[in-house]
Design a protein around this motif. Structure first.
Motif, mmCIF file in Angstrom:
data_model
loop_
_atom_site.group_PDB
_atom_site.id
_atom_site.type_symbol
_atom_site.label_atom_id
_atom_site.label_comp_id
_atom_site.label_asym_id
_atom_site.label_seq_id
_atom_site.Cartn_x
_atom_site.Cartn_y
_atom_site.Cartn_z
ATOM 1 N N GLU A 568 0.970 -1.290 0.032
ATOM 2 C CA GLU A 568 -0.074 -0.059 -0.081
ATOM 3 C C GLU A 568 0.853 1.067 0.103
ATOM 4 O O GLU A 568 1.978 1.196 0.735
ATOM 5 C CB GLU A 568 -0.901 0.093 1.350
ATOM 6 N N LEU A 570 1.541 4.851 1.120
ATOM 7 C CA LEU A 570 0.892 5.930 1.850
ATOM 8 C C LEU A 570 1.979 7.147 1.785
ATOM 9 O O LEU A 570 2.817 7.159 1.292
ATOM 10 C CB LEU A 570 1.435 5.326 3.291
ATOM 11 N N TYR A 572 3.558 9.812 4.320
ATOM 12 C CA TYR A 572 4.283 10.310 5.734
ATOM 13 C C TYR A 572 4.965 11.668 5.510
ATOM 14 O O TYR A 572 6.058 11.677 4.906
ATOM 15 C CB TYR A 572 4.971 9.249 6.245
ATOM 16 N N SER A 579 3.907 0.575 2.219
ATOM 17 C CA SER A 579 3.719 -0.331 3.533
ATOM 18 C C SER A 579 3.418 -1.622 2.937
ATOM 19 O O SER A 579 2.574 -1.928 2.205
ATOM 20 C CB SER A 579 2.303 0.300 4.143
ATOM 21 N N GLY A 583 1.862 -3.297 7.058
ATOM 22 C CA GLY A 583 2.680 -2.588 7.867
ATOM 23 C C GLY A 583 3.855 -3.113 8.596
ATOM 24 O O GLY A 583 4.660 -2.446 9.245
ATOM 25 N N LEU A 586 8.184 -1.023 6.265
ATOM 26 C CA LEU A 586 7.929 0.287 5.467
ATOM 27 C C LEU A 586 9.368 0.514 4.654
ATOM 28 O O LEU A 586 10.216 0.351 5.184
ATOM 29 C CB LEU A 586 7.843 1.283 6.561
ATOM 30 N N CYS A 588 11.008 3.271 2.181
ATOM 31 C CA CYS A 588 10.897 4.846 1.802
ATOM 32 C C CYS A 588 12.045 5.081 0.807
ATOM 33 O O CYS A 588 13.069 4.698 0.791
ATOM 34 C CB CYS A 588 10.940 5.836 2.787
ATOM 35 N N MET A 601 7.533 7.490 10.281
ATOM 36 C CA MET A 601 7.535 6.281 10.026
ATOM 37 C C MET A 601 7.810 5.395 11.185
ATOM 38 O O MET A 601 7.075 4.419 11.419
ATOM 39 C CB MET A 601 8.721 5.751 8.941
ATOM 40 N N ALA A 604 4.612 4.637 13.194
ATOM 41 C CA ALA A 604 3.789 3.707 12.880
ATOM 42 C C ALA A 604 4.116 2.393 13.297
ATOM 43 O O ALA A 604 3.625 1.330 13.296
ATOM 44 C CB ALA A 604 3.960 3.514 11.048
ATOM 45 N N PRO A 606 6.672 -0.197 12.620
ATOM 46 C CA PRO A 606 6.748 -1.302 11.800
ATOM 47 C C PRO A 606 7.848 -2.093 12.523
ATOM 48 O O PRO A 606 8.608 -1.710 13.213
ATOM 49 C CB PRO A 606 7.201 -0.674 10.532
ATOM 50 N N VAL A 609 12.260 -1.429 8.664
ATOM 51 C CA VAL A 609 12.532 -0.326 7.608
ATOM 52 C C VAL A 609 13.384 -0.313 6.645
ATOM 53 O O VAL A 609 14.650 -0.559 7.236
ATOM 54 C CB VAL A 609 12.291 1.067 8.455
#
Length: 641
Positions: A568, A570, A572, A579, A583, A586, A588, A601, A604, A606, A609
């Protein structure tokens, strides 16, 4: 967690390292000071189980050592998503992967280890005209890229393997051994593999599979009658069949196949509930039928002459003793042991037999189970129009017209295999996909029984010299597209009584390519110009033509997530973040990171990451802060790439 994030490992799964760690776990005493394995200590630990003789039965061929080096060498490639060529890309869990299957199998090791329920392949038979992968174990990804025209050629070519070649069989064995070795890792503990072959390499294939799976895991060598007329150009015998080798992992059990309609005449009795049945004698017939063969299977069974029920315990009702006797009066034995009889008494009954009307014990064998058609063991010879090459060619011709395939595998053959191996779900892998028969069978079978089976196809883009389908991989994809369209058209406007409207009728196309990230090469000449180029690669290490989608799927692949894991997108702190798996991870991919997006992040919470190293732009303070922020919020793993 240190002040520096870990680097994401961009190599495929290291199988040699995994086996080393497993040995050290089982035998910690064999560990050397440097963490390696002391083979002499291992021999001591295993004692007499180690065969130290110089002469032993084994399989050897020229190139075996290089073959294992290839197996153990990790792949630095990736699989690029191709949405335009896919069908329902975001929703589907089916895959069609275009590329060299050796490299692809390596890349699938992390995300699909132990997750594939069934493998079917129809590899080249090594007849002298087959396409054989090159007998060159260096730079396999580079060789593939040259073959497909993605980089400049250096004169190395893929081609046919002729019997004039001094390594005719060895080349074929090298090709098959490495791929089957990798494929076994992907099978579930109850998984099974089917491999089609003819007599040219049958013996070698049996030895390969015996060595990789174990001779005791050979389920059968099946004769498939593929051409009843036979090949008229054969010298001595007109060959009418091919072979299908089946090997199963330790926990494999067959589902059997539906009882053929022509067998119903063998079930003459009708039960009160309307089901047809027959009586099969419980006494063992044929070889090994005497008491001395299995003494523990000679015991009395007692009969209630009124109800014809049986028991292992003598009683007021069960007062007639029956023993397994041969026709000459010698003691015989039952087919079942005492425990099996006790567990399955409801399947047994008694009946009078012979001119003297003596009592005997029978198994009640129904043609239909209470939940549907009875399933039986498949025979070792498969014969019928559904298994013929003619059926396979006609199926393909109806969908695509005339193609380059003369011996396309029929859907009936694959359906028969799938019915034995899977329930209504599970993954089917075919890494010599050809025309795509495996996907066709999966989609059809799901339609027929409401199943949710998935397929993974791998096919090399082998040229066809055609303009409509320039490669075999194009035929694969187009066939599956047309099968899907036909299923959708057939169901259009009909009530969804069988729940098939929401079935997965799509596929994601991915293509083998070099990694999106340019690797640091420590083996280049150490002159100033070359080192300067390497430093530039280290600063800007993402290939310029790659998209965020490309980077995302490589990170998923190298992190051990399946290529169909839900993702998904998202936002931020005005930054895009992916995600993964609800979740849990994550990702990025922003080229400029800020403390705000790091904090967002982390909030959230997770488990993991991953960020681009480039996003920190050399700001070591921001990177160190990110490590501490994620650590504070309980993030287990923070990596950069």
């Amino acid at each position: 967690m240190t002040v520096e994030p870990e680097k994401l490992d961009l190599a495929s799964h290291d199988m040699a390292e995994e086996k080393r760690l497993e040995l050290l776990r089982l035998f910690p005493e064999i560990r050397t000071e440097g963490g390696k394995i002391d083979f002499e200590r291992l021999k001591l630990a295993l004692g007499e189980l180690v065969d130290v003789g110089k002469e032993r039965y084994s399989m050897n061929w020229p190139g075996k050592a290089e073959c294992f080096n290839t197996i153990q060498a990790p792949s630095m490639g990736t699989l690029l998503p191709c949405r335009k060529e896919s069908v329902d890309f975001d929703a589907t869990e089916n895959l069609i992967i275009e590329g060299d299957n050796l490299e692809v199998l390596k890349l699938l090791q992390k995300p699909y280890l132990g997750k594939v329920k069934m493998i079917y392949i129809d590899p080249p038979y090594n007849t002298g005209n087959d396409f054989i992968y090159p007998d060159n174990f260096s730079e396999t990804l580079q060789t593939y890229l040259q073959y497909t025209g993605q980089v400049d050629s250096e004169g190395r070519k893929f081609g046919t393997n002729t019997d004039a070649d001094g390594r005719f069989h060895s080349k074929w064995i090298n090709m098959m051994y490495s791929r089957l070795y990798l494929a076994k890792n992907l099978l579930t503990q109850d998984g099974v593999i089917f491999v089609s072959i003819d007599d040219c390499e049958l013996n070698n294939l049996v030895r390969i599979l015996d060595e990789i799976f174990g001779e005791d895991r050979r389920l059968g060598c099946i004769t498939v009658v593929s051409n009843m007329k036979g090949r008229s150009d054969d010298k001595y015998y007109a060959t009418a069949h091919n072979y299908l080798l089946a090997y199963g992992n330790d926990c494999f059990t067959t589902n059997g196949v539906p009882l053929p309609e022509e067998y119903l005449d063998e079930y003459p009795e009708i039960a009160e509930d309307g089901r047809r049945y027959r009586l099969q004698g419980l006494r063992k017939r044929g070889a090994g039928a005497r008491r001395v063969d299995r003494p523990n299977m000679f015991f009395p069974i007692y009969v209630d002459t009124n109800s014809k029920k049986v028991s292992l315990v003598r009683g007021e009702q069960f007062n007639v003793e029956v023993l397994p006797k041969l026709s000459d009066g010698e003691d015989g034995r039952w087919r079942w042991g005492r425990d099996t009889v006790s567990d399955r008494l409801v399947e047994l009954c008694a009946s009078r037999v012979g001119p003297d009307g003596r009592w005997d014990v029978f198994q009640i064998d129904y043609a239909e189970n209470s939940d549907g058609a009875k399933r039986i063991k498949p025979k070792s010879v498969w014969i019928g129009p559904e298994f013929s090459n003619e059926a396979g060619n006609l199926e393909l011709k109806r969908l695509l017209g005339k193609t380059t395939f003369d011996t396309a595998k029929p859907v009936g053959l694959l359906t028969y295999c799938i019915e034995q191996a899977l329930g209504k779900d599970g993954i089917v892998l075919d890494f010599f996909a050809g025309s795509g028969t495996t996907a066709h069978a999966v989609l059809d079978l799901n339609k027929n029984d409401g199943g949710s089976r998935k397929f993974i196809l791998v096919q090399l883009p082998e040229p066809t010299d055609r303009t409509d389908y320039p490669t075999i991989a194009e035929i694969t994809k187009e066939r599956v597209r047309r099968v899907i369209k036909k299923l959708e058209d057939d169901g259009a406007g009909k009530l969804d009584l069988d729940g098939t409207a929401n079935q997965d009728r799509g596929f994601r196309v991915l293509k083998l390519a070099e990694s999106n990230f340019k690797p640091w090469n420590g083996n280049v000449p150490h002159d100033s110009q070359t080192l300067e180029q390497q430093l530039e690669l280290h600063i800007d290490h993402i290939r310029p033509d790659r998209t965020a989608d490309d980077l995302l799927y490589e990170i998923l692949l190298k992190s051990g997530f399946s290529l169909t894991t839900p993702v998904e997108k998202l936002t931020y702190s005005d930054n895009s973040v992916f995600s993964v798996a609800g979740g849990a991870l994550l990702i990025c991919l922003e080229r400029t990171l800020t403390i705000e997006v790091i904090r967002a992040m982390a909030e959230a919470q997770p488990e993991r990451v991953i960020c681009l190293d480039e996003g920190f732009a050399g700001n070591d303070q921001l990177k160190a802060n990110a490590v501490q922020i994620f650590k504070t919020k309980g993030v287990i793993s923070f990596k950069t790439v």
